[in-house]
Design an enzyme around this catalytic site. Structure first.
Site, short mmCIF file in Angstrom:
data_model
loop_
_atom_site.label_atom_id
_atom_site.label_comp_id
_atom_site.label_asym_id
_atom_site.label_seq_id
_atom_site.Cartn_x
_atom_site.Cartn_y
_atom_site.Cartn_z
CG HIS A 313 -1.96 -1.05 1.22
ND1 HIS A 313 -2.19 -1.90 2.28
CD2 HIS A 313 -2.84 -1.40 0.26
CE1 HIS A 313 -3.18 -2.72 1.97
NE2 HIS A 313 -3.59 -2.44 0.75
NE ARG A 466 0.03 1.98 6.54
CZ ARG A 466 -1.26 2.25 6.77
NH1 ARG A 466 -1.98 2.93 5.89
NH2 ARG A 466 -1.82 1.86 7.89
CD GLN A 467 6.82 -1.97 6.61
OE1 GLN A 467 7.49 -2.86 6.13
NE2 GLN A 467 7.18 -0.70 6.53
CG HIS A 468 -0.19 -3.79 4.64
ND1 HIS A 468 -1.02 -2.68 4.63
CD2 HIS A 468 0.11 -4.00 5.95
CE1 HIS A 468 -1.19 -2.26 5.88
NE2 HIS A 468 -0.52 -3.04 6.68
CB ILE A 469 5.06 -7.82 1.59
CG1 ILE A 469 5.73 -6.87 2.58
CG2 ILE A 469 5.97 -8.05 0.38
CD1 ILE A 469 6.88 -7.51 3.35
#
Length: 534
Positions: A313, A466-469
């Site tokens: 994101h 956002r570390q939403h890989i």
């Protein structure tokens, strides 16, 4: 080489997805070996690490770092593990230890909205999933029950059963912002795996306000709890076990898993079924390292798809001072969102997004700001109270379209075990940039409605992640454009499955853990169905 280990199933990666899958398989009578590259640490030690850390804003500070299983870190040195090769730095923050990265999360457990699964068919962008929302709806609920999720009943994702947990009561900030934005914006509770009452042997949230980087009382669920539950069900867990190669037989089945312990002694595991549950960076790294004469580009990579379509994101933010005290810092750090822009016909033109409203304490950042302005003594104390009571921050969770050029490959750098580190290429396209413009327009309006002053937008053209890989192991029906099938099975290897966020073809507009965990349980049921006769 040490003595071999044998199991029905070997799972690589003891985060929340690997642990939930392992638990389900063990309860059905399978022997399961769970390998974790990092160490085992207890919550008490991690909380103490955070108390003693010099950089409270560094969410990696409580967590152990080892050269034997390195991960990105930001102090005392900046990110020196991920090689950056693209125009935008991909600053991932993930943890290699028993329980994985959800140790330091905000416990947001959103469902996708149904149209997220078919953006190509509906809007002509992105890709369609090989499954639908209905295929996951029951699995969503199963994970919500395990983890204790509460939230807004009407949040854009249809439900056949109510949330198993009542919401945590709204903070004062949430109440005031909700009331004042109500004429134009609907503020809703985040869906979170955070206890509002005793649940699963864990206490109710008491509002410590450091959910990130660690809840000091385990009021919110995390992968460490999931790993404990797996072990209690008979799963054998081996920590400090760094898997470095997958071996295959003449049929292309995975015949062995090789790992190093932290003394660099090699071990071999054989199993009927192999499940990769490391994250969406470490799993592609392992596949790309596992080359052979037959698979010269790595396991599951005959068509050069492993590591591609990296999505997150890409986020832009804003902060401003509200015209009244709203007192951020009391209650959970991430309590509420504006979800009005997650779906709609506009998705054909620009990225959809959700707006996260932060309730994190602003005392530290405000104090730093005031010291830079020359404040001291009583004036400093008065201004810290004044500004920190009014400072509000928002950040978006904006969908990024899958792009095969955004990818994880292997760098030329080697770690202490001689294994290559990841090389990242990440860029942001015009679709997302138009979404950022739309986001900023809403930020401006929200600030106006709250009497905002000192409005500061994040730098134009700059995006954080956002570390939403997601996306590096994408599932799909066509092996030419995907790595795994609709069950997470590698197209090229009958007994190799993958779980975690990497198999998700698109990133949507919400935190990705719930969808990944639901997919993991679905994959576990598929493995059980196929192996029920031994």
């Amino acid at each position: 080489m040490s003595n071999d280990k044998v199991a029905d199933v070997v799972v690589v990666g003891a985060g929340i997805c690997g642990s939930l899958l392992a638990t389900r398989l063990a309860r059905a009578g399978r022997s399961v070996l769970l390998l974790e590259s990092g160490p085992r640490k207890g919550r008490g030690e991690l909380v103490q690490n955070y108390r003693e850390s010099a950089f409270k804003s560094d969410y990696m500070a409580p967590y152990p770092y080892s050269e034997m299983a390195p991960h990105p870190r930001f102090s005392p040195t900046p990110n020196d593990y991920l090689e950056q090769a693209g125009p935008h730095a991909y600053q991932a923050q993930y943890i290699r230890m028993l329980g994985g990265t959800s140790w330091h999360w905000a416990a947001q457990m959103w469902r996708y909205v149904p149209n997220d699964f078919r953006t190509q068919s509906l809007y002509g962008v992105g890709v369609d999933w090989p499954i639908s929302y209905d295929d996951l709806e029951d699995y969503y609920y199963q994970v919500e029950v395990i983890t204790g999720v509460g939230g807004e009943p009407d949040n854009g994702s249809p439900r056949t059963k109510p949330f198993p947990m009542e919401r945590v009561p709204a903070s004062y900030l949430q109440q005031r912002v909700t009331e004042r934005l109500a004429p134009e914006y609907r503020v809703i509770d985040d869906a979170t795996a955070r206890n509002s009452r005793s649940y699963g042997g864990r206490p109710a949230c008491c509002g410590n306000n450091n959910c990130m980087p660690i809840c000091p009382i385990d009021a919110q669920y995390h992968g460490g709890i999931a790993a404990q539950e797996a072990e209690a069900e008979g799963v054998e867990i081996v920590t400090e076990a760094v898997v470095y190669r997958l071996e295959h037989d003449i049929q292309g089945r995975i015949s062995a898993v090789h790992y190093y312990d932290w003394d660099k002694v090699s071990h071999k595991v054989t199993a009927q079924t192999v499940v990769l549950a490391a994250n969406a960076i470490e799993t592609p790294k392992l596949l790309l390292m596992s080359t052979s004469d037959r698979f010269e580009n790595g396991i599951a990579n005959a068509r050069d798809n492993v590591g591609r379509n990296l999505c997150d994101h890409p986020a832009v933010g804003v902060s401003f001072d509200v015209d009244e005290p709203v007192w951020p810092g009391r209650g959970p750090v991430s309590p509420c969102s504006i979800g009005d822009f997650r779906d709609g016909e506009f998705r054909a033109e620009h990225a959809p997004f959700r707006l996260d409203i932060s309730n994190g304490s602003k005392v530290a950042s405000v104090t730093k700001e005031l010291l830079a302005e020359g404040y001291h003594g009583r004036a400093l104390e008065e201004q810290v109270r004044f500004r920190s009571a009014r400072r509000l921050a928002l950040k978006n969770a904006m969908e990024q379209l899958p792009d095969p050029n955004n990818r994880v490959t292997l760098s030329a750098t080697r770690d202490a075990l001689g294994l290559p580190t990841p090389r990242m290429y990440w860029d942001i396209g015009a679709y997302e940039r138009r979404g950022a413009e739309a986001t900023r327009a809403h930020y401006t309006r929200i600030a106006e409605m709250l009497g905002g002053t000192n409005v500061k937008h994040s730098k134009e053209g700059a995006f954080s992640n956002r570390q939403h890989i997601t996306g590096t192991l994408s599932m799909g029906n066509d092996p030419a454009t995907s790595v795994t099938d609709a069950w997470g099975r590698a197209h090229d290897h009958e007994n190799l499955f993958m779980v975690g966020t990497g198999v998700m073809p698109t990133v949507g507009t919400c935190n990705v853990t719930l969808t990944a965990a639901a997919l993991a349980l679905r994959t576990a049921d598929r493995i059980l169905e196929e192996t029920q006769h031994g």
